[in-house]
Design a protein around this motif. Structure first.
Motif, mmCIF file in Angstrom:
data_model
loop_
_atom_site.group_PDB
_atom_site.id
_atom_site.type_symbol
_atom_site.label_atom_id
_atom_site.label_comp_id
_atom_site.label_asym_id
_atom_site.label_seq_id
_atom_site.Cartn_x
_atom_site.Cartn_y
_atom_site.Cartn_z
ATOM 1 N N SER A 93 0.795 -1.230 0.225
ATOM 2 C CA SER A 93 0.066 0.105 -0.094
ATOM 3 C C SER A 93 0.662 1.160 0.004
ATOM 4 O O SER A 93 0.513 2.203 -0.685
ATOM 5 N N ILE A 94 1.961 1.148 0.888
ATOM 6 C CA ILE A 94 2.779 2.391 0.911
ATOM 7 C C ILE A 94 3.614 2.814 -0.724
ATOM 8 O O ILE A 94 3.755 3.566 -1.035
ATOM 9 N N GLN A 95 3.761 1.667 -1.373
ATOM 10 C CA GLN A 95 4.522 1.495 -2.499
ATOM 11 C C GLN A 95 3.398 2.104 -3.416
ATOM 12 O O GLN A 95 3.887 2.781 -4.344
ATOM 13 N N ASP A 96 2.220 1.736 -3.615
ATOM 14 C CA ASP A 96 1.555 2.049 -4.483
ATOM 15 C C ASP A 96 1.042 3.721 -4.281
ATOM 16 O O ASP A 96 1.072 4.303 -5.344
ATOM 17 N N THR A 97 1.199 3.885 -3.015
ATOM 18 C CA THR A 97 0.907 5.354 -2.737
ATOM 19 C C THR A 97 2.246 6.034 -3.372
ATOM 20 O O THR A 97 1.994 7.582 -3.815
ATOM 21 N N ASP A 104 2.087 11.377 -10.340
ATOM 22 C CA ASP A 104 1.327 12.672 -10.282
ATOM 23 C C ASP A 104 2.360 13.958 -10.570
ATOM 24 O O ASP A 104 2.435 14.934 -11.180
ATOM 25 N N LEU A 105 3.765 13.573 -10.049
ATOM 26 C CA LEU A 105 4.837 14.499 -10.165
ATOM 27 C C LEU A 105 5.317 14.562 -11.730
ATOM 28 O O LEU A 105 5.683 15.501 -12.281
ATOM 29 N N VAL A 128 8.568 4.210 -12.997
ATOM 30 C CA VAL A 128 7.374 3.444 -12.424
ATOM 31 C C VAL A 128 6.744 2.431 -13.526
ATOM 32 O O VAL A 128 6.539 1.188 -13.022
ATOM 33 N N GLY A 129 6.853 2.606 -14.768
ATOM 34 C CA GLY A 129 6.418 1.679 -15.740
ATOM 35 C C GLY A 129 7.304 0.460 -15.753
ATOM 36 O O GLY A 129 6.689 -0.681 -15.951
ATOM 37 N N ASN A 136 0.728 -3.185 -7.309
ATOM 38 C CA ASN A 136 -0.760 -3.436 -7.715
ATOM 39 C C ASN A 136 -1.070 -2.597 -8.979
ATOM 40 O O ASN A 136 -2.211 -2.488 -9.531
ATOM 41 N N LEU A 137 -0.211 -1.732 -9.397
ATOM 42 C CA LEU A 137 -0.495 -0.695 -10.458
ATOM 43 C C LEU A 137 -0.336 -1.832 -11.848
ATOM 44 O O LEU A 137 0.932 -2.084 -12.083
ATOM 45 N N THR A 138 -1.234 -2.204 -12.417
ATOM 46 C CA THR A 138 -1.276 -3.316 -13.420
ATOM 47 C C THR A 138 -1.068 -2.725 -14.664
ATOM 48 O O THR A 138 -0.813 -1.264 -14.923
ATOM 49 N N LYS A 139 -0.545 -3.334 -15.511
ATOM 50 C CA LYS A 139 -0.316 -3.252 -16.892
ATOM 51 C C LYS A 139 -1.359 -2.167 -17.586
ATOM 52 O O LYS A 139 -1.138 -1.132 -18.156
#
Length: 640
Positions: A93-97, A104-105, A128-129, A136-139
């Motif tokens: 959760s922390i990594q996703d945040t 956003d930056l 990030v990509g 949890n940031l999916t493709k």
């Protein structure tokens, strides 16, 4: 007595102690045996109680204690796993945040005014990509985010003249192209292509480099669309040779990254269409032919592709379809493919040329095309008055030869013949060389044909024509050729054949440039020496006649035999006498400056004893020795 009593008491005490120790050891042994027996009985009891009370729910034996302990251990393990899972969920959760904040930056920095800000935005996005697989940031989320935020359009809006910036943009596009299935759409390709339209050359080069790096990831749909864009750009750049050349170079690079060779095949077909256009500019056709050869002979071209196109071009010659473009392209292609064969493995390109020539007999086909184009040139000359220069007429009739002159076409044919014979390690046979000689020397349509064939003979006589064929050609064709038709190039080819034949006959030594007689031989014994005299006296070209005279002087001055020089003087006197007889029939007298001489007196002077002219010939020999030079001039420009 007291001492004896003490000793007895001591002995008794020791014996009592030993008896006590023995009793103690015996007791210990009994205890050990009893404990061991109790353990065996306990084990038997447990076994019997387990079998006896196996189905008894009220039994509270040792097995229930073990099960209870195991249950406690399982609960502790579950509690531990639950705690670890909680910690992992918290970290994720922390990594996703953090990743969301970085995205956003990046979105904000993409519109920054500074170059470093935009570079940082692209770097964050790529990082990030590349790590979204561990979060949890999916493709799909990343692809949707890139499309939603118009990342590619905003990134291509500026700084494309900076190579390092374009590399970062390429990394972003690669994220889309490398996904399975590919997320790179036609709209993305349009954005990239349009980013270079009408821009500075540095921007064009950088964007084209991006396409080249992405070519490994292109699908069939992407390749089709790129060819559509290329055709549109080619039509829009008509007349701008620089941009057209840049487009061709760009497509060459794209084909190098095509592992399936589909782009190479389509691009070659497109170039072949451009080359066949009749009213196309010569510069554009040359650029297309150069690109064709580069693609065909590039490092990534396959042997199957080369064989397919070589056969296609030769079949075009056979069927009289686009003969001149095919001939020119075959010549350029054969030159590029005809590299020196390696010692061990050979050259695959040369094997392709040799295989096609052996299969179809292309050498004979090319010679027939030479005769056909000579007939076309003759028909063009028949339509014009005889007083016009044939070379000028054929130069002006370029349309009859596909936009090239007859001389250029003949040069292509001769080059192709030498390449084909060299690739197959073959000698041109006597019938083939005789046909070429008849077209270019016996019945030439222009002086350019004589010069070109003479130049070709000079360079290829020793390598493409066997000694036997050369001797047959010399006897049957060269010695019967009209001396007035010889040009410098033709005479240089004659000198090579003349020297080779007489060297084999053990009459000449040295080289073509410095040939000299062997001992006990005279120039009159040389095979073909009479033809040299004919050329020196009858040739219409002054340079050719001068070359023949130099050869005669060299052959007669290299010997120390006085009689040989006398023979030269007598031959000159005889020739001058014949000329004076001709002049006497035309003019009774001839005026030289202010004096008048009778022709008959001149003839009587030539009939004097040859001994009176020996000193003059000796003086002439000395003056000629001072200016000895090569018979064969290597500078092709001097031939004209």
């Amino acid at each position: 007595d007291d001492d004896d009593e003490d000793e007895e008491s001591e002995t008794k005490r020791v014996s009592d102690d030993e008896a006590i120790d023995g009793d103690v050891d015996e007791g210990n042994k009994k205890k050990k045996r009893k404990r061991k027996q109790d353990d065996v009985e306990q084990q038997d009891n447990n076994t019997s109680s387990g079998s006896e009370y196996e189905n008894d729910p009220t039994h509270n034996g040792h097995k229930d204690d073990d099960d209870h302990q195991k249950a406690k251990d399982g609960e502790k393990e579950e509690e531990l796993n639950s705690g670890l899972s909680t910690i992992s969920d918290q970290e994720s959760s922390i990594q996703d945040t953090v990743d969301q904040l970085r995205l956003d930056l990046s979105k904000v920095l993409l519109d920054a005014d500074t170059f470093n800000g935009r570079m940082t935005a692209l770097k964050i996005l790529v990082d990030v990509g590349r790590t979204y697989a561990n979060s949890n940031l999916t493709k799909d989320f990343m692809i949707n985010w890139i499309n939603k935020e118009d990342v590619l359009a905003r990134a291509l809006n500026t700084s494309l003249h900076q190579p390092q910036y374009v590399e970062r943009v390429t990394d972003v596009v690669m994220l889309l192209a490398q996904s399975k299935p590919s997320a790179l759409t036609i709209e993305h390709l349009n954005l990239i292509w349009d980013a270079q339209t009408g821009k500075h050359s540095s921007v064009v080069q950088n964007v084209q480099k991006m396409f080249t790096q992405l070519s490994h990831q292109f699908t069939a749909v992407h390749k089709d669309h790129i060819f559509i864009k290329f055709r549109q750009a080619w039509r829009d750049t008509q007349g701008n040779h620089a941009e057209m050349e840049g487009l061709l170079k760009f497509m060459e690079k794209l084909t190098q990254g095509d592992r399936q060779r589909t782009m190479s095949q389509r691009f070659l077909s497109m170039l072949w269409k451009i080359i066949r256009v009749r009213n196309i500019e010569d510069a554009v056709r040359t650029m297309a032919m150069t690109s064709f050869v580069e693609v065909m002979c590039g490092h990534y071209s396959s042997a199957d592709l080369k064989l397919k196109w070589v056969e296609k071009l030769f079949l075009s010659l056979i069927n009289d379809e686009f003969v001149i473009p095919a001939l020119k392209l075959l010549t350029a292609l054969s030159k590029a493919m005809n590299k020196p064969m390696s010692y061990r493995y050979g050259n695959e390109d040369q094997k392709i040329l040799y295989g096609t020539e052996k299969k179809y007999g292309f050498i004979n086909i090319v010679i027939e095309k030479m005769k056909a184009h000579a007939a076309i040139a003759k028909s063009v000359l028949d339509k014009h008055p005889n007083d016009e220069d044939p070379d000028t007429i054929l130069y002006q009739a370029r349309e009859e030869f596909g936009g090239d002159t007859y001389a250029d076409l003949l040069e292509h044919i001769l080059d192709l013949l030498s390449i084909l014979s060299r690739a197959g390690n073959l000698y041109l046979n006597h019938p083939s060389v005789s046909k070429m000689w008849a077209v270019c020397f016996e019945h030439p349509v222009c002086n350019a044909a004589v010069n070109l064939f003479g130049k070709w003979m000079r360079h290829n006589l020793a390598t493409e024509i066997s000694a036997n064929t050369s001797r047959q050609l010399f006897d049957s064709k060269v010695l019967k050729m009209d001396a007035q038709l010889f040009t410098p190039s033709a005479f240089q080819a004659f000198c090579i054949m003349f020297f080779t034949i007489n060297k084999d006959g053990k009459k000449l030594i040295g080289t073509v440039k410095s040939m000299r007689l062997l001992h006990y031989h005279t120039p009159d014994e040389l095979h073909g020496i009479e033809k040299v005299w004919e050329i020196a006296l009858q040739c219409r070209d002054d340079m050719t006649a001068a070359l023949a005279l130099k050869l005669l002087l060299r052959l007669h001055n290299e010997t120390h035999d006085r009689g040989v020089r006398t023979m030269l003087v007598n031959r000159c006197r005889q020739s001058l006498g014949e000329l004076c007889q001709i002049m006497s029939m035309c003019l009774p007298t001839v005026s030289l400056k202010t004096s008048t001489y009778d022709i008959s007196s001149l003839m009587s002077g030539f009939s004097q004893d040859t001994n009176t002219t020996t000193c003059e010939s000796h003086t002439a020999r000395k003056s000629s020795d001072k200016s000895k030079d090569s018979i064969v001039d290597d500078d092709d420009d001097d031939e004209n």
